[in-house]
Design an enzyme around this catalytic site. Structure first.
Site, short mmCIF file in Angstrom:
data_model
loop_
_atom_site.label_atom_id
_atom_site.label_comp_id
_atom_site.label_asym_id
_atom_site.label_seq_id
_atom_site.Cartn_x
_atom_site.Cartn_y
_atom_site.Cartn_z
N GLU A 35 31.58 36.48 67.26
CA GLU A 35 30.41 36.28 66.25
C GLU A 35 29.35 35.15 66.40
OE1 GLU A 35 32.66 35.77 62.27
OE2 GLU A 35 33.48 37.41 62.34
N HIS B 111 30.28 38.98 58.26
CA HIS B 111 31.32 37.92 57.87
C HIS B 111 30.97 37.27 56.55
CE1 HIS B 111 34.90 35.20 59.43
NE2 HIS B 111 35.11 35.22 58.11
P1 NAD Z 1 48.08 35.73 53.14
O1 NAD Z 1 48.56 34.94 54.13
O2 NAD Z 1 48.32 35.75 51.81
O3 NAD Z 1 48.51 37.39 53.67
C1 NAD Z 1 48.57 37.84 54.92
C2 NAD Z 1 49.56 38.78 54.93
O4 NAD Z 1 49.54 39.54 56.25
C3 NAD Z 1 51.09 38.20 54.65
O5 NAD Z 1 51.88 38.86 53.70
C4 NAD Z 1 51.92 38.43 55.83
O6 NAD Z 1 53.22 38.66 55.65
C5 NAD Z 1 51.26 39.79 56.58
N1 NAD Z 1 51.27 40.04 57.91
C6 NAD Z 1 51.01 39.13 58.71
N2 NAD Z 1 51.55 39.65 60.06
C7 NAD Z 1 51.75 40.91 59.94
C8 NAD Z 1 51.47 42.23 60.73
N3 NAD Z 1 51.69 42.12 61.82
N4 NAD Z 1 51.72 43.51 60.14
C9 NAD Z 1 51.60 43.44 58.66
N5 NAD Z 1 51.47 42.41 57.94
C10 NAD Z 1 51.44 41.14 58.35
O7 NAD Z 1 46.68 35.82 53.63
P2 NAD Z 1 45.35 36.38 52.82
O8 NAD Z 1 44.91 35.11 51.80
O9 NAD Z 1 45.55 37.40 52.12
O10 NAD Z 1 44.22 36.28 54.00
C11 NAD Z 1 44.49 37.44 55.00
C12 NAD Z 1 43.47 37.13 56.06
O11 NAD Z 1 42.17 37.47 55.61
C13 NAD Z 1 43.35 35.71 56.62
O12 NAD Z 1 44.32 35.23 57.53
C14 NAD Z 1 41.80 35.78 57.23
O13 NAD Z 1 42.10 36.20 58.65
C15 NAD Z 1 41.22 36.84 56.62
N6 NAD Z 1 40.09 36.18 55.64
C16 NAD Z 1 39.01 36.95 55.93
C17 NAD Z 1 37.75 36.35 55.05
C18 NAD Z 1 36.29 37.06 55.41
O14 NAD Z 1 35.39 36.51 55.02
N7 NAD Z 1 36.16 38.38 55.72
C19 NAD Z 1 37.84 35.55 54.14
C20 NAD Z 1 39.23 35.06 53.92
C21 NAD Z 1 40.31 35.46 54.78
#
Ligand code: NAD
Length: 317
Positions: free
Chosen positions: A260, A279
């Site tokens: 990015e 993003h």
């Molecule tokens: P979270 O930890 O609450 O949820 C992530 C889930 O994914 C968990 O339940 C975990 O068990 C599951 N997981 C992990 N590896 C896996 C796999 N291989 N297969 C299936 N499930 C799997 O996190 P969250 O708060 O929901 O955030 C998720 C992600 O979103 C963050 O890690 C971040 O990378 C991304 N995010 C992006 C933005 C954006 O601006 N687009 C903003 C915030 C977060």
């Protein structure tokens, strides 16, 4: 600090110490900075790798790293905890902002909002208006959530309770009660094969990096849609571009990219029916305020108090 925070967050930090905004967040600058700082506050684009942590450990001064946001993929958490450096973050700050965007992206993709806007401006009102609609209403669709954590749950809640969408999901951990009807599937592939829309909400880990490659995309239901608001490297852009060009996928909306900003030859720039956002998932006023609140936990650690949101060893991937 490696990336500017809100004036209020900067002022809160300035009340307890000297605040330095680093002009660069490359490895050399970070190594220099951590030797002289008690706390380091970062966002998405600073890579706090083992070398940076080793430099901090050698200098013996750094007590805390604050990550405004949720994905900890840019911090070597194990190295930090082993070095006795606390890591704090804001896991709940972005949840609703990202979920709102994801639902908006699904609707705009399927109702071709971006394409309509472009066509209107090109004087092609009738052509775009009379194009045959493809996607059914969301109450007749199945949305597959990969990663039913905070954001996945917020997306499922909106779709199931607001639109009447059927939700299926896969997660690598046991998910307990959910505030909407949803069916757990035993594998990623069974979600891909059945869902009209697959939306990714996993962290970036060794397992998820490159997870949506040509092979995985081939197992998607023909005519389905992909949403990625997780992390760029989870999807292989060239494979997705091919799946869109061949018509196997009807559309995609991608908020996160690798790197990015993406380069000029980014495969998704020329892929059909692919909506790209910069993003912006977490960038609501509430989301940004929540991320800036990481300074509260940084200050707590500096003052010897317990932080609200420490990143513990259970988050080491
Ligand atoms: P979270 O930890 O609450 O949820 C992530 C889930 O994914 C968990 O339940 C975990 O068990 C599951 N997981 C992990 N590896 C896996 C796999 N291989 N297969 C299936 N499930 C799997 O996190 P969250 O708060 O929901 O955030 C998720 C992600 O979103 C963050 O890690 C971040 O990378 C991304 N995010 C992006 C933005 C954006 O601006 N687009 C903003 C915030 C977060």
């Amino acid at each position: 600090m490696t990336e500017r925070a809100s004036e209020s967050a900067m002022a809160r930090l300035a009340a307890v110490g000297d605040v330095v905004l680093l002009p660069d967040c490359d490895e050399a600058s970070l190594i220099g900075a951590v030797a002289a700082a008690d706390a380091l506050v970062v966002r998405t684009y600073s890579l706090i790798n083992a070398k940076v942590i080793a430099a901090a450990k050698a200098a013996g001064r750094l007590k805390v790293i604050g990550r405004g946001g949720v994905g900890l993929d840019n911090i070597d958490l194990k190295a930090a905890l082993d070095a006795g450096i606390k890591v704090v973050y804001t896991p709940a700050a972005s949840t609703h902002a990202v979920a709102d965007l994801v639902v908006g992206l699904i609707v705009s993709l399927q109702r071709r909002v971006v394409e309509n806007d472009r066509a209107m401006r090109a004087g092609e009102f009738s052509t775009v208006r009379l194009a045959k609609p493809k996607a059914n209403e969301l109450r007749h669709q199945t949305v597959g959530v990969i990663g039913m954590g905070r954001i996945g749950t917020a997306v499922g809640f909106r779709l199931a309770n607001g639109f009447g969408t059927r939700i299926i999901y896969h997660d690598i951990r046991e998910i307990g009660w959910l505030p909407f009807p949803a069916e757990s599937k035993s594998s990623h592939r069974s979600v891909y094969a059945e869902a009209d829309v697959v939306t990714l909400h996993v962290p970036l880990t060794k397992l998820t990096c490159g997870m949506i490659d040509a092979d995985a995309l081939a197992s998607f239901k023909p005519g389905s849609y992909l949403i990625n608001a997780a992390r760029g490297p989870v999807v292989v852009p060239s494979a997705l571009a091919e799946a869109l060009k061949s018509g196997h996928l009807a559309g995609a909306a991608i908020d996160v990219h690798d790197p990015e900003p993406p380069p000029a030859d980014y495969a998704l720039l020329s892929a059909p029916n692919c909506v790209l956002t910069a993003h912006i998932g977490a960038r609501s006023p509430e989301g940004l305020a929540g991320m800036n609140d990481v300074v509260e936990d940084v200050i707590a650690v500096l003052q010897g108090k317990e932080p609200n949101w420490p990143a513990g060893p259970e988050l080491i991937e």
